[in-house]
Design a protein around this motif. Structure first.
Motif, PDB file in Angstrom:
ATOM      1  N   VAL A  63       0.849  -1.193   0.000  1.00  0.00           N
ATOM      2  CA  VAL A  63       0.000   0.000   0.000  1.00  0.00           C
ATOM      3  C   VAL A  63       0.878   1.234   0.000  1.00  0.00           C
ATOM      4  CG1 VAL A  63      -1.926  -1.142   1.193  1.00  0.00           C
ATOM      5  CG2 VAL A  63      -0.142   0.033   2.516  1.00  0.00           C
ATOM      6  N   GLN A  64       0.224   2.376  -0.175  1.00  0.00           N
ATOM      7  CA  GLN A  64       0.956   3.633  -0.169  1.00  0.00           C
ATOM      8  C   GLN A  64       0.792   4.342   1.170  1.00  0.00           C
ATOM      9  OE1 GLN A  64      -0.489   5.739  -3.677  1.00  0.00           O
ATOM     10  NE2 GLN A  64       1.205   4.899  -4.875  1.00  0.00           N
ATOM     11  N   ILE A  65       1.673   5.262   1.423  1.00  0.00           N
ATOM     12  CA  ILE A  65       1.601   6.058   2.652  1.00  0.00           C
ATOM     13  C   ILE A  65       0.230   6.717   2.744  1.00  0.00           C
ATOM     14  CG2 ILE A  65       2.502   8.115   3.805  1.00  0.00           C
ATOM     15  CD1 ILE A  65       5.252   7.370   2.702  1.00  0.00           C
ATOM     16  N   GLY A  66      -0.367   6.602   3.910  1.00  0.00           N
ATOM     17  CA  GLY A  66      -1.677   7.186   4.151  1.00  0.00           C
ATOM     18  C   GLY A  66      -2.841   6.247   3.897  1.00  0.00           C
ATOM     19  N   ASP A  67      -2.564   5.113   3.265  1.00  0.00           N
ATOM     20  CA  ASP A  67      -3.613   4.141   2.976  1.00  0.00           C
ATOM     21  C   ASP A  67      -4.006   3.368   4.228  1.00  0.00           C
ATOM     22  OD1 ASP A  67      -2.680   3.109  -0.423  1.00  0.00           O
ATOM     23  OD2 ASP A  67      -3.713   4.886   0.357  1.00  0.00           O
ATOM     24  N   SER A  68      -5.043   2.539   4.053  1.00  0.00           N
ATOM     25  CA  SER A  68      -5.505   1.676   5.137  1.00  0.00           C
ATOM     26  C   SER A  68      -5.424   0.222   4.707  1.00  0.00           C
ATOM     27  CB  SER A  68      -6.961   2.011   5.495  1.00  0.00           C
ATOM     28  OG  SER A  68      -7.083   3.337   5.964  1.00  0.00           O
ATOM     29  N   LEU A  69      -5.373  -0.650   5.714  1.00  0.00           N
ATOM     30  CA  LEU A  69      -5.306  -2.082   5.471  1.00  0.00           C
ATOM     31  C   LEU A  69      -5.894  -2.775   6.687  1.00  0.00           C
ATOM     32  CD1 LEU A  69      -4.071  -3.665   3.047  1.00  0.00           C
ATOM     33  CD2 LEU A  69      -2.002  -3.949   4.422  1.00  0.00           C
ATOM     34  N   ARG A  70      -6.539  -3.898   6.472  1.00  0.00           N
ATOM     35  CA  ARG A  70      -7.064  -4.665   7.600  1.00  0.00           C
ATOM     36  C   ARG A  70      -6.487  -6.072   7.575  1.00  0.00           C
ATOM     37  NH1 ARG A  70     -13.222  -6.472   9.199  1.00  0.00           N
ATOM     38  NH2 ARG A  70     -12.851  -7.969   7.524  1.00  0.00           N
ATOM     39  N   LEU A  71      -5.858  -6.427   8.656  1.00  0.00           N
ATOM     40  CA  LEU A  71      -5.326  -7.773   8.823  1.00  0.00           C
ATOM     41  C   LEU A  71      -6.329  -8.622   9.591  1.00  0.00           C
ATOM     42  CD1 LEU A  71      -1.638  -6.969   9.842  1.00  0.00           C
ATOM     43  CD2 LEU A  71      -2.632  -7.129   7.563  1.00  0.00           C
ATOM     44  N   SER A  72      -6.335  -9.912   9.288  1.00  0.00           N
ATOM     45  CA  SER A  72      -7.203 -10.855   9.982  1.00  0.00           C
ATOM     46  C   SER A  72      -6.382 -12.001  10.535  1.00  0.00           C
ATOM     47  CB  SER A  72      -8.260 -11.415   9.026  1.00  0.00           C
ATOM     48  OG  SER A  72      -9.050 -10.397   8.483  1.00  0.00           O
ATOM     49  N   CYS A  73      -6.845 -12.554  11.627  1.00  0.00           N
ATOM     50  CA  CYS A  73      -6.189 -13.708  12.222  1.00  0.00           C
ATOM     51  C   CYS A  73      -7.283 -14.643  12.730  1.00  0.00           C
ATOM     52  CB  CYS A  73      -5.270 -13.295  13.346  1.00  0.00           C
ATOM     53  SG  CYS A  73      -4.465 -14.678  14.188  1.00  0.00           S
TER      54      CYS A  73
END
Length: 126
Positions: free
Chosen positions: A10-20
């Protein structure tokens, strides 16, 4: 026991969601956490939640940007990461301590955790 997913570029400022997703162990008394490890650095604590109470704690470096949450029905812990910075680049690991651990001072320590996911890589580029 633990299956992590959701990493990416991703780029700076973006969002991401991790799952476990957790399987096997009872989670009723569990503490689940996210750690990360950047190249050449030690594994560091990111966030933790107690399964029963949903109590959460965060590393200062991610406070206000990351949110840890859990879905009881799906037996899954999430890490929502917003306003990503280049220094967030790392392999992210979820970890589980299924014991009844009320010593909150240990929740940020890697050796507290018996089970680890395989890691999911997050790269934040400019």
């Amino acid at each position: 026991q633990l299956q992590a997913s959701g990493g990416g570029l991703v780029q700076i400022g973006d969002s991401l969601r991790l799952s476990c997703a957790a399987s096997g162990s009872s989670l009723s008394s569990a503490v689940m956490a996210w750690f990360r490890q950047a190249p050449g650095k030690e594994r560091e604590f990111v966030a933790v939640t107690q399964w029963s109470s949903a109590t959460t704690y965060y590393a200062d470096s991610v406070k206000g940007r990351f949110t840890i949450s859990r879905d009881r029905a799906k037996r899954t812990v999430y890490l929502q990461m917003n306003s990503l910075k280049s220094e967030d680049t790392a392999v992210y690991y979820c970890a589980l301590d299924p014991t009844y651990n009320v010593n909150r001072r240990t929740w940020s320590l890697p050796h507290t955790y018996n089970y680890w996911g395989q890691g999911t890589e997050v790269t934040v580029s400019s």
